[in-house]
Design an enzyme around this catalytic site. Structure first.
Site, PDB file in Angstrom:
ATOM      1  N   ASN A  10       0.953  -1.068   0.078  1.00  0.00           N
ATOM      2  CA  ASN A  10      -0.265   0.280   0.215  1.00  0.00           C
ATOM      3  C   ASN A  10       1.128   1.432  -0.567  1.00  0.00           C
ATOM      4  OD1 ASN A  10      -1.406   1.704   0.437  1.00  0.00           O
ATOM      5  ND2 ASN A  10      -2.114   1.055   2.614  1.00  0.00           N
ATOM      6  N   TRP A  11       1.062   1.687  -1.054  1.00  0.00           N
ATOM      7  CA  TRP A  11       1.874   2.874  -0.982  1.00  0.00           C
ATOM      8  C   TRP A  11       1.592   4.706  -0.863  1.00  0.00           C
ATOM      9  CZ3 TRP A  11       3.904   2.797  -6.896  1.00  0.00           C
ATOM     10  CH2 TRP A  11       4.839   1.171  -6.893  1.00  0.00           C
ATOM     11  N   LYS A  12      -0.142   4.895   0.149  1.00  0.00           N
ATOM     12  CA  LYS A  12      -0.549   5.161   0.237  1.00  0.00           C
ATOM     13  C   LYS A  12      -0.055   6.870  -0.623  1.00  0.00           C
ATOM     14  CE  LYS A  12      -0.502   3.039   4.941  1.00  0.00           C
ATOM     15  NZ  LYS A  12       0.433   3.272   5.728  1.00  0.00           N
ATOM     16  N   HIS A  96      -9.521   0.822   5.013  1.00  0.00           N
ATOM     17  CA  HIS A  96      -7.680   0.867   5.804  1.00  0.00           C
ATOM     18  C   HIS A  96      -8.135   1.854   7.153  1.00  0.00           C
ATOM     19  CE1 HIS A  96      -4.356   3.072   6.237  1.00  0.00           C
ATOM     20  NE2 HIS A  96      -3.940   1.713   5.890  1.00  0.00           N
ATOM     21  N   GLU A  98      -6.908   4.696   7.401  1.00  0.00           N
ATOM     22  CA  GLU A  98      -6.376   6.029   7.890  1.00  0.00           C
ATOM     23  C   GLU A  98      -8.085   6.193   7.096  1.00  0.00           C
ATOM     24  OE1 GLU A  98      -2.898   5.126   5.318  1.00  0.00           O
ATOM     25  OE2 GLU A  98      -1.852   5.244   7.728  1.00  0.00           O
ATOM     26  N   GLU A 168      -5.402  -5.363  10.460  1.00  0.00           N
ATOM     27  CA  GLU A 168      -3.967  -4.680  10.963  1.00  0.00           C
ATOM     28  C   GLU A 168      -4.530  -3.549  11.489  1.00  0.00           C
ATOM     29  OE1 GLU A 168      -1.831  -2.642   6.954  1.00  0.00           O
ATOM     30  OE2 GLU A 168      -4.646  -1.732   6.565  1.00  0.00           O
ATOM     31  N   GLY A 174       2.296   1.640  10.674  1.00  0.00           N
ATOM     32  CA  GLY A 174       2.933   3.318  10.913  1.00  0.00           C
ATOM     33  C   GLY A 174       3.978   2.989  12.286  1.00  0.00           C
ATOM     34  N   SER A 214       3.331  -2.722  10.157  1.00  0.00           N
ATOM     35  CA  SER A 214       5.007  -2.999  10.245  1.00  0.00           C
ATOM     36  C   SER A 214       5.557  -4.044  10.224  1.00  0.00           C
ATOM     37  CB  SER A 214       4.981  -1.955  12.239  1.00  0.00           C
ATOM     38  OG  SER A 214       5.206  -0.918  12.032  1.00  0.00           O
ATOM     39  N   GLY A 235       2.720  -1.494   4.158  1.00  0.00           N
ATOM     40  CA  GLY A 235       3.094   0.284   4.092  1.00  0.00           C
ATOM     41  C   GLY A 235       4.253   0.538   3.902  1.00  0.00           C
ATOM     42  N   GLY A 236       5.401   1.394   4.815  1.00  0.00           N
ATOM     43  CA  GLY A 236       6.466   2.240   5.059  1.00  0.00           C
ATOM     44  C   GLY A 236       7.764   1.209   4.286  1.00  0.00           C
TER      45      GLY A 236
HETATM   46  P1  PGA Z   1       2.676  -0.021   7.867  1.00  0.00           P
HETATM   47  O1  PGA Z   1       1.189   0.277   7.279  1.00  0.00           O
HETATM   48  O2  PGA Z   1       3.588  -1.261   6.716  1.00  0.00           O
HETATM   49  O3  PGA Z   1       3.493   1.130   7.561  1.00  0.00           O
HETATM   50  O4  PGA Z   1       2.275  -0.139   9.128  1.00  0.00           O
HETATM   51  C1  PGA Z   1       0.470  -0.930   6.559  1.00  0.00           C
HETATM   52  C2  PGA Z   1      -0.728  -0.158   5.900  1.00  0.00           C
HETATM   53  O5  PGA Z   1      -1.270   1.256   6.323  1.00  0.00           O
HETATM   54  O6  PGA Z   1      -0.959  -1.035   5.535  1.00  0.00           O
END
Ligand code: PGA
Length: 251
Positions: A10-12, A96, A98, A168, A174, A214, A235-236
């Site tokens: 997920n590149w956000k 998600h 967010e 998640e 994050g 993470s 994500g990251g």
């Molecule tokens: P993260 O994000 O790997 O940076 O914790 C995961 C996500 O939001 O899907």
């Protein structure tokens, strides 16, 4: 039952279309090094067309980060499943954390988004997860149950491959803090039991449940060894080619 693992990035809100093309090329190379698993990347909407061209003919799946339930109309800022299909997307992340916590999306909206995705043949990657406060108050299972039942209300499913669920925990996204493999497995097994209650047991057995929060090279292997963990939503670490490659190449 053995489910085909899925590693999703997920590149956000990251990458210009040029950066996205470079990263997508690196993901293709990484995915070519292993077999027996699916790899999906979800760039920002603005890079979907560019990345779609790069991914075409490779096995890497293109995903979007959200999807609206209507096919078209006066919904400024939204994108429909048919538009995403038109660009070559096969999956869309929905619900998600967010979207839920920063943009106020509710179970009801998420339910409609899942319905819209399914209607147009996009596989929704349906995200759920508790906050730290909820975990500390021992509400995790209740929160997960409400999110699963709310998100899937009225949705019929005859084939478990049509949907992916991602657990998640919000406190792990994050933050560098990962759920332990035991915490994750416990949540995943609970989610599968719920899915078996809503659908049939064999359908629940087909649904891939990803862990997210993470995920990194250091913890992917142990997470993937858990019975009910069928992949990862990253994500990251998905923005760093070498890290994502190591995650894709989990053992
Ligand atoms: P993260 O994000 O790997 O940076 O914790 C995961 C996500 O939001 O899907």
């Amino acid at each position: 039952m053995k489910r085909r693992p899925l590693i999703a990035g997920n590149w956000k809100m990251h990458t210009t279309s040029q950066e996205a093309k470079q990263l997508a090329s690196a993901v293709i190379q990484a995915a070519n090094k292993v077999s027996g698993r699916d790899v999906m990347i979800a760039p920002p909407y603005t890079a979907l067309a560019a990345v779609s061209t790069i991914l075409s003919g490779t096995g890497v799946i293109l995903g979007a980060q959200n999807v609206h339930w209507e096919e078209q109309g006066a919904f400024t800022g939204e994108i429909s499943a048919s538009m995403l299909k038109d660009l070559g997307c096969n999956m869309a992340i929905v619900g998600h954390s967010e979207r839920r916590h920063v943009f106020g999306e509710t179970d009801f909206m998420i339910n409609r988004r899942i319905t819209g995705a399914l209607q147009f043949g996009l596989v929704p990657v349906f995200c759920i997860g508790e906050t730290l406060k909820q975990r500390e108050a021992a509400q995790t299972l209740k929160v997960l149950e409400d999110q699963v039942r709310g998100g899937l209300a009225g949705i019929e499913l005859r084939d478990g491959a049509r949907i992916v669920v991602a657990y998640e925990p919000v406190w792990a996204i994050g933050t560098g803090k990962t759920a332990t493999e035991t915490q994750a497995q416990e949540a995943h097994s609970f989610i599968r039991t719920l899915l078996a209650d809503i659908y049939e047991k064999n359908i629940a057995g087909q649904i891939r449940i990803l862990y997210g929060g993470s995920v990194k090279p250091e913890n992917i292997d142990i997470l993937m060894q858990q019975d009910d963990i069928d992949g990862a939503l990253v994500g990251g670490a998905a923005l760093k080619a070498e890290m994502f490659e190591r995650i894709i190449c989990f053992q």
